[in-house]
Motif scaffolding. Sequence first.
Motif, mmCIF file in Angstrom:
data_model
loop_
_atom_site.group_PDB
_atom_site.id
_atom_site.type_symbol
_atom_site.label_atom_id
_atom_site.label_comp_id
_atom_site.label_asym_id
_atom_site.label_seq_id
_atom_site.Cartn_x
_atom_site.Cartn_y
_atom_site.Cartn_z
ATOM 1 N N LEU A 11 0.751 -1.190 -0.030
ATOM 2 C CA LEU A 11 0.096 0.114 0.073
ATOM 3 C C LEU A 11 0.856 1.227 0.042
ATOM 4 O O LEU A 11 2.024 1.423 0.893
ATOM 5 N N PHE A 13 0.806 5.676 -0.696
ATOM 6 C CA PHE A 13 0.013 6.974 -0.612
ATOM 7 C C PHE A 13 0.878 7.982 -1.581
ATOM 8 O O PHE A 13 2.119 8.132 -1.658
ATOM 9 N N LEU A 106 -4.333 6.451 -3.301
ATOM 10 C CA LEU A 106 -3.848 4.931 -2.764
ATOM 11 C C LEU A 106 -3.426 4.236 -3.824
ATOM 12 O O LEU A 106 -4.265 3.791 -4.558
ATOM 13 N N THR A 108 -2.475 0.365 -4.537
ATOM 14 C CA THR A 108 -2.420 -1.113 -4.020
ATOM 15 C C THR A 108 -1.826 -1.955 -5.286
ATOM 16 O O THR A 108 -2.221 -1.887 -6.301
#
Length: 130
Positions: A11, A13, A106, A108
């Motif tokens: 993950l 950001f 975000l 992923t």
Amino acid sequence: MQLAPGERSILAFFPSSTKAEACSKALQEAGLNEVRVDRISRYGVEADSVFNNPIAGRAKTMTGLTLFSADTSTINDSDSRVLMGADPSVYSMGRDDEMAGGHAFLLTAVTGQEKVEEAVNLIKQHGGEV
């Protein structure tokens, strides 16, 4: 989604969708097939570019422009819309840096253990925080 044995999720950001999308493309070119970019909102709404496009004269709501909330129902969620309209980022004195720590996008990624380090390095090179 359940990870298979040996798979890892990453993950990261990002401060902008441009950086997140560029990183996503770089990760896919590096062989990662499971990569996704999402916008994080404290209100659980999604961006709708058709309504949130002020250049085309299609800005449906003021909060749709600043909080990406044009998809929020005007009938079922009238209380939510009032609260969103009172958010500091909606008016000129507000700051948007409080949204998800200033990193509202975000990324992923799912990969095998052997590519985790390479993926994390690519993310950092593109301005992401892991």
